[in-house]
Design a protein around this motif. Structure first.
Motif, PDB file in Angstrom:
ATOM      1  N   PRO A 583       0.803  -1.226   0.000  1.00 10.45           N
ATOM      2  CA  PRO A 583       0.000   0.000   0.000  1.00 10.45           C
ATOM      3  C   PRO A 583       0.835   1.274   0.000  1.00 10.45           C
ATOM      4  CG  PRO A 583      -0.074  -1.056   2.154  1.00 10.45           C
ATOM      5  CD  PRO A 583       0.612  -2.004   1.236  1.00 10.45           C
ATOM      6  N   ASP A 584       2.029   1.234   0.609  1.00 11.36           N
ATOM      7  CA  ASP A 584       2.866   2.433   0.667  1.00 11.36           C
ATOM      8  C   ASP A 584       4.305   2.011   0.930  1.00 11.36           C
ATOM      9  OD1 ASP A 584       3.034   1.897   3.501  1.00 11.36           O
ATOM     10  OD2 ASP A 584       1.095   2.906   3.711  1.00 11.36           O
ATOM     11  N   GLU A 585       5.192   3.000   0.930  1.00 13.83           N
ATOM     12  CA  GLU A 585       6.615   2.718   1.108  1.00 13.83           C
ATOM     13  C   GLU A 585       6.917   2.221   2.517  1.00 13.83           C
ATOM     14  OE1 GLU A 585      10.111   2.213  -0.876  1.00 13.83           O
ATOM     15  OE2 GLU A 585       8.175   2.896  -1.643  1.00 13.83           O
ATOM     16  N   ALA A 586       6.136   2.688   3.500  1.00 14.49           N
ATOM     17  CA  ALA A 586       6.372   2.261   4.877  1.00 14.49           C
ATOM     18  C   ALA A 586       6.152   0.767   5.040  1.00 14.49           C
ATOM     19  CB  ALA A 586       5.457   3.039   5.819  1.00 14.49           C
ATOM     20  N   SER A 587       5.200   0.208   4.297  1.00 19.60           N
ATOM     21  CA  SER A 587       4.933  -1.225   4.401  1.00 19.60           C
ATOM     22  C   SER A 587       6.051  -2.064   3.790  1.00 19.60           C
ATOM     23  CB  SER A 587       3.603  -1.568   3.720  1.00 19.60           C
ATOM     24  OG  SER A 587       3.656  -1.247   2.338  1.00 19.60           O
ATOM     25  N   ARG A 588       6.907  -1.420   2.968  1.00 17.29           N
ATOM     26  CA  ARG A 588       8.069  -2.124   2.407  1.00 17.29           C
ATOM     27  C   ARG A 588       9.248  -2.101   3.361  1.00 17.29           C
ATOM     28  NH1 ARG A 588       8.151  -3.091  -3.145  1.00 17.29           N
ATOM     29  NH2 ARG A 588       6.370  -2.257  -4.301  1.00 17.29           N
TER      30      ARG A 588
END
Length: 619
Positions: A583-588
């Motif tokens: 969903p977003d870069e933080a989840s990576r």
């Protein structure tokens, strides 16, 4: 109702089974009886004349039901003869002539006087009278020497050689059999119900001390000496004891021990005998702990510490409908006679902190319907596709259900040595006791246990391939159980198939790891058993997923070139699909992965292998 009342009622409901030995040698003992392994069997006729004697080498045939008194049943030292069968030093009147043992004559004198009092009663069984008539002749040692069972040295003393069952001759336990045409059923005194009843009636008539019995509420002959040998024949620990009159066991609260607890002799015997019988028949006795569940009315109960396949049979792993519904139907189908509020269930766990004291660590009394409902919830909420068990053809089969609690502990804390996964016995015992409320009271799984299982599953190289698969499946079951516990929705079911709409970063990283593993493994030649890069880097991947994924992907690229065009297209599309779901870069950029990545890895791998299997089938 307390535990001793429950046991007393269970014994009363099982009276028709008293004295009957089952195929495993287990027996529900009569009042005033215990068991002992005999080494020598002596045959006499009804007139008390010696016939023959023989050794009992086979321990499975040595278990002997014997009458006991309060003192002899609890003896550890001193002179306390059993009423009928006993050690050589008690029953042999000529033992003092063939031994230098101190007070040798006193053992026999105490024994024969006690036996004489029984034989003097009006209804004494004639088999018992025959034994008395033989033993008062004081010829047992000489008879056993003639039979070659004993040997004497130059001083005429019994030689301590030719052991039977590792027991020295002076410690032989002697049992008696009537060998006579007028003695039916082989004349075995230890298997004769009439002899049992004769002794029970005689002994109860000798008990004069009467107090209020806390079990029945009546004024009855009571005892303060309660049986041991609860968990096994060598167990000296007691559930009830008060032999410390000078210490602080009860001083300061009561003047005498009877004020603390007063139990009828017969009631204590029945409760302890049925508990011993239940533990041997259907109890869990491992690692120093003893756990048993039983129905007071004597109905069949499930083994709640087994896996689903052992409790309810095989629930197929490829069902297209709710496995929970089918599992509940299977459990109720097998144990439907418990599924009513009038059916009474008891669960009890015991452990010994010292050799002499046995404590109750868990106790629950509930209706049969509640017990089945909680058991069904455990097996459905902890269910997973299990494929590590083999059938009679030595082939693996798949079923849906919960693993054994013992296997869960191994998944969390086990270490593999020489292909076997094991843990310390004390840790296993403590962990099993922690899981009891999870099974029987719907408590959530201990979080630390689930974390430990995830950590172990993240170290696949620590296991061989069979154990790796087994404990991966068990860990998945534990993670699934934790999710259902956290949702607090008892109707929620485990997600056994790939969750294509799950956008949690941990789950997606698990799917990526499965793709990398499959892309490399599918290129291996038949018989090639080396590990994939995804497997070798799993532990690091769980701790630093973002950076480690780059390493795994680079090392997987050479194997991608070996794939067929169709395979390459499939994996490219699958990778693009998974990568696009973050969903977003933080989840990576996750600092570390939780147990959901194990689910993602398992689900995606099963999906890939199933598509590969279907493709081969079409070809």
């Amino acid at each position: 109702m307390g535990w001793i009342q429950e046991l007393y009622e269970t014994y009363e409901n099982s009276r028709e089974l008293v004295g009957l030995v089952d195929d495993t040698g287990n027996v529900l003992l009569p009042i005033g009886h215990s068991t002992q392994n005999a080494q020598v069997e002596v045959a006499i006729d009804l007139d008390g004349e010696f016939q023959e004697a023989g050794k009992i080498e086979d321990k499975s045939k040595a278990v002997t039901i014997i009458p006991v008194t309060e003192n002899s049943g609890a003896r550890s030292s001193g002179i306390a003869p059993h009423p009928l069968c006993d050690k050589l030093c008690y029953v042999a009147g000529d033992f003092a002539d063939h031994s230098d043992k101190k007070k040798a004559a006193e053992y026999y004198e105490a024994y024969i006087e006690q036996l004489a009092r029984w034989c003097e009663t009006e209804n004494c069984h004639r088999y018992v009278t025959a034994v008395y008539q033989y033993l008062r002749k004081k010829t047992l040692i000489d008879d056993l020497v003639e039979e070659g069972i004993l040997s004497l040295d130059e001083n005429g003393f019994v030689q301590d050689k030719n052991r039977i069952q590792q027991i020295s001759p002076s410690e032989y336990f002697i049992r008696f059999r009537i060998q006579d045409f007028n003695a039916p059923l082989g004349g075995e005194l230890w298997n004769n119900k009439e002899v049992y009843e004769c002794y029970v009636n005689y002994y109860l008539s000798t008990l004069k001390k009467r107090e209020i019995d806390y079990v029945t509420g009546e004024i009855l002959p009571c005892t303060d000496k309660h049986p041991a040998k609860i968990r096994n024949s060598a167990d000296k620990a007691k559930l009830i004891s008060a032999n410390d009159e000078t210490g602080f066991t009860y001083r300061g609260r009561f003047k005498k021990k009877e004020e603390a607890l007063s139990i009828g002799y017969a009631q204590s015997q029945e409760a302890h005998n049925v508990l011993r019988w239940l533990l041997q028949r259907q109890g869990y006795r491992k690692f120093g702990t003893a756990i048993v569940a039983w129905n007071v009315e004597g109905r069949k109960v499930p083994d709640f510490l087994s896996d689903t396949e052992e409790v309810a049979g095989v629930i197929p792993g490829d069902i297209g409908y709710s496995y929970a519904v089918e599992l509940r139907k299977a459990i109720l189908g097998l144990y439907g006679n418990l599924n009513n509020h009038n059916s009474h269930m008891v669960i009890m766990a015991m452990d010994a902190a010292t050799k002499g004291r046995l404590s109750i660590t868990y106790y629950q009394s509930t209706s049969g319907s509640d017990f089945l409902e909680r058991l069904a919830f455990w097996h459905t909420s902890c269910a997973w596709k299990i494929a590590y068990k083999k059938d009679n053809m030595d082939k693996y089969f798949v079923f849906i259900g919960a693993p054994r609690p013992e296997d869960m502990v191994l998944a969390a804390y086990g270490a593999e040595r020489n292909g076997n996964v094991s843990v310390d016995d004390k840790l296993m015992k403590a962990s099993i006791e922690r899981l009891l409320p999870c099974i029987l009271d719907k408590h959530p799984l201990p979080r630390d246990m689930v974390r430990a299982a995830v950590a172990n599953a993240s170290r696949p190289l620590a296991y061989n391939r069979a154990n790796r698969r087994k404990y991966l499946e068990i860990t998945c079951a534990m993670i699934s159980k934790q999710h259902i516990d956290e949702s607090q929705d008892e109707k929620e079911e485990a997600k056994l198939a790939l969750e294509k709409d799950n956008k949690k970063g941990d789950y997606l990283y698990g799917r990526l790891l499965a793709v990398a593993h499959a892309m490399e493994a599918i290129t291996f030649a038949p018989g090639e058993n080396r590990e994939t890069n995804a497997t070798r880097y799993t532990n690091m991947f769980a701790k630093r997923p973002f950076k480690t994924w780059q390493i795994i992907w680079e090392k997987t690229l050479p194997y991608k070139r070996k794939l067929t065009i169709g395979q390459r297209i499939y994996f490219d599309q699958l990778l693009s699909e998974i990568e696009g779901m973050f969903p977003d870069e933080a989840s990576r950029h996750l600092s570390r992965l939780d147990g959901d990545y194990i689910h993602g890895y398992y689900h995606q791998l099963q999906e890939i292998y199933q598509k590969n299997k279907n493709a081969k089938g079409e070809e």
